[in-house]
Design a protein around this motif. Structure first.
Motif, PDB file in Angstrom:
ATOM      1  N   MET A  66      38.256  70.436  44.220  1.00  0.00           N
ATOM      2  CA  MET A  66      38.475  69.547  43.088  1.00  0.00           C
ATOM      3  C   MET A  66      38.281  70.330  41.798  1.00  0.00           C
ATOM      4  SD  MET A  66      36.457  66.067  41.969  1.00  0.00           S
ATOM      5  CE  MET A  66      34.998  66.917  41.381  1.00  0.00           C
ATOM      6  N   LYS A  67      39.322  70.327  40.941  1.00  0.00           N
ATOM      7  CA  LYS A  67      39.195  70.931  39.621  1.00  0.00           C
ATOM      8  C   LYS A  67      38.672  69.881  38.667  1.00  0.00           C
ATOM      9  CE  LYS A  67      41.824  71.324  36.077  1.00  0.00           C
ATOM     10  NZ  LYS A  67      40.904  70.939  35.033  1.00  0.00           N
ATOM     11  N   ARG A  68      37.695  70.247  37.871  1.00  0.00           N
ATOM     12  CA  ARG A  68      37.138  69.305  36.904  1.00  0.00           C
ATOM     13  C   ARG A  68      38.120  69.081  35.760  1.00  0.00           C
ATOM     14  NH1 ARG A  68      31.009  70.849  35.763  1.00  0.00           N
ATOM     15  NH2 ARG A  68      31.548  69.561  33.974  1.00  0.00           N
ATOM     16  N   ILE A  69      38.250  67.846  35.340  1.00  0.00           N
ATOM     17  CA  ILE A  69      39.170  67.511  34.263  1.00  0.00           C
ATOM     18  C   ILE A  69      38.705  68.095  32.941  1.00  0.00           C
ATOM     19  CG2 ILE A  69      39.911  65.547  32.838  1.00  0.00           C
ATOM     20  CD1 ILE A  69      40.437  64.049  35.377  1.00  0.00           C
ATOM     21  N   ASP A  70      37.390  68.145  32.725  1.00  0.00           N
ATOM     22  CA  ASP A  70      36.863  68.574  31.425  1.00  0.00           C
ATOM     23  C   ASP A  70      36.689  70.083  31.296  1.00  0.00           C
ATOM     24  OD1 ASP A  70      34.810  68.770  33.252  1.00  0.00           O
ATOM     25  OD2 ASP A  70      33.309  67.819  31.988  1.00  0.00           O
ATOM     26  N   THR A  76      36.941  55.975  35.167  1.00  0.00           N
ATOM     27  CA  THR A  76      37.977  55.276  35.910  1.00  0.00           C
ATOM     28  C   THR A  76      39.285  56.034  35.744  1.00  0.00           C
ATOM     29  OG1 THR A  76      38.460  53.800  34.060  1.00  0.00           O
ATOM     30  CG2 THR A  76      36.910  52.997  35.735  1.00  0.00           C
ATOM     31  N   PHE A  77      40.076  55.979  36.783  1.00  0.00           N
ATOM     32  CA  PHE A  77      41.348  56.691  36.883  1.00  0.00           C
ATOM     33  C   PHE A  77      42.415  55.631  37.138  1.00  0.00           C
ATOM     34  CE2 PHE A  77      44.426  58.545  39.885  1.00  0.00           C
ATOM     35  CZ  PHE A  77      44.856  59.648  39.173  1.00  0.00           C
ATOM     36  N   THR A  78      43.329  55.462  36.176  1.00  0.00           N
ATOM     37  CA  THR A  78      44.362  54.439  36.306  1.00  0.00           C
ATOM     38  C   THR A  78      45.732  55.101  36.230  1.00  0.00           C
ATOM     39  OG1 THR A  78      42.883  52.902  35.156  1.00  0.00           O
ATOM     40  CG2 THR A  78      45.198  52.252  35.369  1.00  0.00           C
ATOM     41  N   TRP A 118      42.504  58.095  31.826  1.00  0.00           N
ATOM     42  CA  TRP A 118      41.160  58.504  32.245  1.00  0.00           C
ATOM     43  C   TRP A 118      40.170  57.927  31.235  1.00  0.00           C
ATOM     44  CZ3 TRP A 118      39.122  60.707  36.433  1.00  0.00           C
ATOM     45  CH2 TRP A 118      37.860  61.301  36.339  1.00  0.00           C
ATOM     46  N   THR A 119      39.227  57.140  31.705  1.00  0.00           N
ATOM     47  CA  THR A 119      38.252  56.511  30.832  1.00  0.00           C
ATOM     48  C   THR A 119      36.858  56.789  31.354  1.00  0.00           C
ATOM     49  OG1 THR A 119      39.821  54.712  30.448  1.00  0.00           O
ATOM     50  CG2 THR A 119      37.550  54.323  29.773  1.00  0.00           C
ATOM     51  N   THR A 120      35.954  57.172  30.466  1.00  0.00           N
ATOM     52  CA  THR A 120      34.544  57.302  30.835  1.00  0.00           C
ATOM     53  C   THR A 120      33.726  56.340  29.994  1.00  0.00           C
ATOM     54  OG1 THR A 120      34.025  59.034  29.243  1.00  0.00           O
ATOM     55  CG2 THR A 120      34.802  59.755  31.417  1.00  0.00           C
ATOM     56  N   THR A 121      32.657  55.836  30.574  1.00  0.00           N
ATOM     57  CA  THR A 121      31.807  54.918  29.816  1.00  0.00           C
ATOM     58  C   THR A 121      30.972  55.679  28.809  1.00  0.00           C
ATOM     59  OG1 THR A 121      30.116  55.001  31.534  1.00  0.00           O
ATOM     60  CG2 THR A 121      31.705  53.204  31.640  1.00  0.00           C
ATOM     61  N   ARG A 122      30.741  56.976  29.053  1.00  0.00           N
ATOM     62  CA  ARG A 122      29.965  57.772  28.076  1.00  0.00           C
ATOM     63  C   ARG A 122      30.731  57.938  26.778  1.00  0.00           C
ATOM     64  NH1 ARG A 122      27.467  63.193  29.909  1.00  0.00           N
ATOM     65  NH2 ARG A 122      29.536  63.566  30.679  1.00  0.00           N
ATOM     66  N   GLY A 123      32.008  58.296  26.868  1.00  0.00           N
ATOM     67  CA  GLY A 123      32.805  58.493  25.665  1.00  0.00           C
ATOM     68  C   GLY A 123      33.455  57.211  25.186  1.00  0.00           C
ATOM     69  N   GLY A 124      33.681  56.301  26.106  1.00  0.00           N
ATOM     70  CA  GLY A 124      34.250  55.018  25.768  1.00  0.00           C
ATOM     71  C   GLY A 124      35.711  55.031  25.370  1.00  0.00           C
ATOM     72  N   LEU A 133      38.299  53.363  45.468  1.00  0.00           N
ATOM     73  CA  LEU A 133      36.923  53.735  45.817  1.00  0.00           C
ATOM     74  C   LEU A 133      36.293  54.597  44.731  1.00  0.00           C
ATOM     75  CD1 LEU A 133      37.516  54.399  49.596  1.00  0.00           C
ATOM     76  CD2 LEU A 133      36.273  52.457  48.578  1.00  0.00           C
ATOM     77  N   PHE A 134      37.070  55.486  44.127  1.00  0.00           N
ATOM     78  CA  PHE A 134      36.564  56.287  43.018  1.00  0.00           C
ATOM     79  C   PHE A 134      36.190  55.382  41.847  1.00  0.00           C
ATOM     80  CE2 PHE A 134      37.160  58.448  38.987  1.00  0.00           C
ATOM     81  CZ  PHE A 134      36.359  59.573  39.145  1.00  0.00           C
ATOM     82  N   ASN A 135      37.092  54.474  41.495  1.00  0.00           N
ATOM     83  CA  ASN A 135      36.859  53.615  40.332  1.00  0.00           C
ATOM     84  C   ASN A 135      35.667  52.684  40.508  1.00  0.00           C
ATOM     85  OD1 ASN A 135      38.945  54.775  38.899  1.00  0.00           O
ATOM     86  ND2 ASN A 135      40.413  53.150  39.337  1.00  0.00           N
ATOM     87  N   THR A 136      35.356  52.319  41.739  1.00  0.00           N
ATOM     88  CA  THR A 136      34.201  51.454  41.995  1.00  0.00           C
ATOM     89  C   THR A 136      32.956  52.256  42.374  1.00  0.00           C
ATOM     90  OG1 THR A 136      34.859  51.124  44.301  1.00  0.00           O
ATOM     91  CG2 THR A 136      35.629  49.487  42.680  1.00  0.00           C
ATOM     92  N   GLN A 137      33.087  53.573  42.362  1.00  0.00           N
ATOM     93  CA  GLN A 137      31.997  54.490  42.724  1.00  0.00           C
ATOM     94  C   GLN A 137      31.451  54.212  44.124  1.00  0.00           C
ATOM     95  OE1 GLN A 137      28.996  54.756  39.641  1.00  0.00           O
ATOM     96  NE2 GLN A 137      30.276  56.197  38.554  1.00  0.00           N
ATOM     97  N   ASN A 138      32.329  53.887  45.032  1.00  0.00           N
ATOM     98  CA  ASN A 138      31.938  53.651  46.419  1.00  0.00           C
ATOM     99  C   ASN A 138      32.024  54.991  47.160  1.00  0.00           C
ATOM    100  OD1 ASN A 138      31.597  52.851  49.065  1.00  0.00           O
ATOM    101  ND2 ASN A 138      32.823  50.990  48.832  1.00  0.00           N
ATOM    102  N   TRP A 139      31.099  55.878  46.817  1.00  0.00           N
ATOM    103  CA  TRP A 139      31.132  57.260  47.317  1.00  0.00           C
ATOM    104  C   TRP A 139      31.013  57.337  48.828  1.00  0.00           C
ATOM    105  CZ3 TRP A 139      33.153  58.493  43.168  1.00  0.00           C
ATOM    106  CH2 TRP A 139      32.573  58.339  41.914  1.00  0.00           C
TER     107      TRP A 139
END
Length: 122
Positions: A35-39, A65-67, A88-94, A16-22
């Motif tokens: 929740m602690k922020r990763i960054d 995405t979290f794999t 951990w992958t973000t589309t902003r950083g790629g 659900l996180f990876n598909t952003q189904n909040w």
């Protein structure tokens, strides 16, 4: 049986996180979730409203995405722990970076609810 249910709750939350189904993810969070922020090694969010607010803003923007690459679990009473490593992958950083994670769940009426979400760059 309880361990299977714990891992099913973890895997559902990841999907659900990876598909952003909040909207579907929200009921899987305990009201007192943190929740602690990763960054950020210090910044965290307390309570379901704060965590969901983060998901709907930064989470929506980052589209991370979290794999999981490794998974361990243990249950002690009504608390379940799932920990390991992940990509951990973000589309902003790629780029994909390795992280360590540890999630605590609480069993409430037979349902495993996420209680504490922790992750850090490895």
């Amino acid at each position: 049986m309880a361990a299977t249910q714990l891992m099913a709750a973890f895997q559902a939350a990841v999907q659900l996180f990876n598909t952003q189904n909040w909207a579907t993810l929200e009921p899987l969070l305990d009201d007192n979730v943190t929740m602690k922020r990763i960054d950020d090694p210090v910044q965290h969010h307390e309570g379901k409203a704060a965590v969901m607010g983060y998901f709907f803003t930064n989470g929506k923007k980052d589209r991370a995405t979290f794999t999981p690459t490794t998974q361990n679990s243990q249950i002690v009473g009504s608390i379940g722990l799932v920990w390991g490593s992940a990509d951990w992958t973000t589309t902003r950083g790629g780029q994909t970076v390795p992280i360590a994670y540890a999630y605590a769940f609480r069993n409430v009426g037979g349902n495993w609810l996420a209680l504490n979400l922790w992750g850090a760059y490895a």
